[in-house]
Scaffold this active site. Structure first.
Site, PDB file in Angstrom:
ATOM      1  N   HIS A   1     -25.344 113.722   1.659  1.00 17.61           N
ATOM      2  CA  HIS A   1     -26.439 113.709   0.560  1.00 17.61           C
ATOM      3  C   HIS A   1     -27.365 114.693   0.692  1.00 17.61           C
ATOM      4  CE1 HIS A   1     -28.543 111.615   3.741  1.00 17.61           C
ATOM      5  NE2 HIS A   1     -29.263 111.453   3.688  1.00 17.61           N
ATOM      6  N   CYS A   2     -27.407 116.069   1.778  1.00 15.84           N
ATOM      7  CA  CYS A   2     -28.650 116.570   2.134  1.00 15.84           C
ATOM      8  C   CYS A   2     -28.113 117.950   1.752  1.00 15.84           C
ATOM      9  CB  CYS A   2     -29.008 116.467   3.409  1.00 15.84           C
ATOM     10  SG  CYS A   2     -30.081 114.865   3.627  1.00 15.84           S
ATOM     11  N   ILE A   3     -26.791 118.802   2.720  1.00 17.42           N
ATOM     12  CA  ILE A   3     -27.131 119.824   2.985  1.00 17.42           C
ATOM     13  C   ILE A   3     -25.754 120.778   1.689  1.00 17.42           C
ATOM     14  CG2 ILE A   3     -25.582 121.153   5.056  1.00 17.42           C
ATOM     15  CD1 ILE A   3     -27.519 119.352   5.525  1.00 17.42           C
TER      16      ILE A   3
ATOM     17  N   ASP B   1     -29.445 119.906  -1.192  1.00 16.36           N
ATOM     18  CA  ASP B   1     -30.713 120.233  -1.030  1.00 16.36           C
ATOM     19  C   ASP B   1     -31.362 121.558  -1.110  1.00 16.36           C
ATOM     20  OD1 ASP B   1     -30.933 117.610  -0.216  1.00 16.36           O
ATOM     21  OD2 ASP B   1     -31.321 117.773   2.328  1.00 16.36           O
TER      22      ASP B   1
END
Length: 437
Positions: free
Chosen positions: A273-275, A278
């Site tokens: 859910h981040c890399i 973001d």
């Protein structure tokens, strides 16, 4: 000086405060367990009836969180609800909701704004609101501040606004919620003090920064650092492959240098859910300032091209075996985005499956952490995890090792697969049926 802040800090220090966790997923659920475990009463709020029902029955829907931990929290007073009016009972509201990208790869803040709109009628003096969702610098000031103050409350005097980015690493046994240092930025000094009082009982180290913008940018830098370095090593992988060099051996060798080098390993693409998401929050916001973040966007292009690279390696491998891609049977090993978890958010494995299906491949998968392909916002497969056996492996023309779960029997996979496309460097010794990707 704020009497509301002083009263709130006192309640937090004495653990008389009620903690509200809004969003009970991979971030919110561990946070709930931590606060419940140290003696706070916790109310969990989520829009998903199924999650709320499961939690109230003492069940867990996250593989690495045992149901017994949920049961212990319930015994300590935890309850989950879909009723946002319960926010009035809480002293602190911690928002842990998704911040995905839309189809144009622009920030989708609808989960954040819809959550704050749903809470807006229930904000009261003495409330602390902490956003943990990853987002672009300025979100807390631009999106939360006016909504929190809409009812006449003043942030910094009556209510307190904080940004504290989540740093969960699901499935990593070396770190837990308590041991990961917590960045806290407040809209004002009073907000920062209230945020420190909120997190200090639960987290070993609280790191205070000067503003919510600094905290928001800190989270993006952490993840952009990873994305850029993974993009670099993925590009190096392609170059090394053309030269007949094993990039995993190269990274291992470079990692022996005790200074100036941090090992990053290539893979089939970015997941989680981040890399993968973001960096684009910053590139989007930077355009408002007339800036073009070329370095970040280039690494994004490299990483997004990896699933196609894996498919090209499969095509070459099947071709050498006299087999066309269309109508081939291909088994994808591991569809979670990282090993030893069941989290499929932004998993490159799923993109590989879609690329194969579009080319007429009969696709299956095996992942004990994901017994049945779940309902996802953008991906749909009516599949269940295939059993990994010598007979079943022989039914497939190729297997793609996409996520290297520890539970896989790699010797058995090697011995009984016609062709293995290894995206994770598990097979270091050359073998006739292994192609590195």
């Amino acid at each position: 000086m704020s009497i509301h802040k002083d009263a709130l800090v006192k309640k937090l220090e004495s653990k008389e405060a009620v903690i509200g966790i809004v969003g009970l997923g991979y971030v919110g659920l561990p946070l709930m367990l931590r606060y419940s475990g140290i003696g706070f009463r916790v109310i969990g709020i989520d829009i998903d009836n199924a999650k709320v029902d499961a939690l109230n029955k003492g069940e867990s829907y996250i593989a690495h969180i045992a149901a017994s931990r949920i049961a212990n929290a319930i015994a300590s007073g935890f309850e989950a609800t879909v009723n946002f009016a319960r926010a009035t009972e809480c002293d602190a509201l911690i928002l842990c909701v998704p911040t995905p990208l839309n189809k144009y790869r622009e920030p989708d803040l609808s989960y954040v704004t819809n959550t704050v709109e749903a809470l807006k009628p229930y904000f009261r003096a003495g409330h602390l609101v902490s956003l943990e969702s990853t987002t672009y610098p300025g979100t807390t000031e631009e999106e939360l501040l006016p909504r929190v103050e809409a009812g006449g409350l003043t942030v910094g005097e009556d209510v307190f606004l904080v940004y504290s980015p989540e740093r969960e690493d699901p499935g990593n046994p070396d770190f837990e919620t308590r041991t990961i240092p917590k960045i806290v930025g407040g809209h004002t000094a009073n907000c920062r003090d209230a945020g420190e009082a909120l997190y200090k009982p639960a987290i070993d180290q609280v790191v205070l920064v000067s503003s919510t913008k600094v905290a928001e940018m800190t989270k993006l830098l952490e993840n952009i650092h990873r994305a850029v370095n993974i993009g670099l090593v993925n590009e190096m992988k392609i170059v090394a492959d053309r030269m007949g060099i094993d990039i995993f051996e190269v990274v291992d060798a470079a990692a022996t240098k005790p200074f100036g080098f941090t090992p990053y390993y290539p893979g089939p693409g970015l997941g989680g859910h981040c890399i993968p998401i973001d960096p684009f929050y910053l590139t989007w916001k930077a355009r408002e300032y007339g800036l073009h973040t070329r370095f970040i966007e280039l690494s994004g292009e490299v990483n997004q091209a990896m699933p196609e690279y894996v498919v090209s390696k499969l095509i070459n491998g099947l071709n050498e075996h006299g087999k066309a891609l269309k109508n081939s049977k291909v088994l994808v090993l591991g569809i979670a985005y990282k090993k030893n978890v069941g989290d499929m958010r932004e998993s490159p494995s799923v993109e590989i499956m879609e690329l194969l299906e579009k080319r007429g491949v009969i696709v299956g998968y095996s992942d004990p952490h994901v017994p049945h392909f779940p309902k996802m916002r953008e991906h749909h497969f009516a599949l269940s995890s295939e059993p990994l056996s010598s007979d079943n492996l022989a039914n497939f023309d190729a297997v793609i090792l996409a996520t290297d779960h520890d539970c896989f029997d790699y010797d058995m996979i090697l011995a009984h697969s016609r062709l293995v496309i290894d995206t994770r460097g598990k097979y270091r010794t050359p073998a006739q049926n292994v192609i590195k990707a």
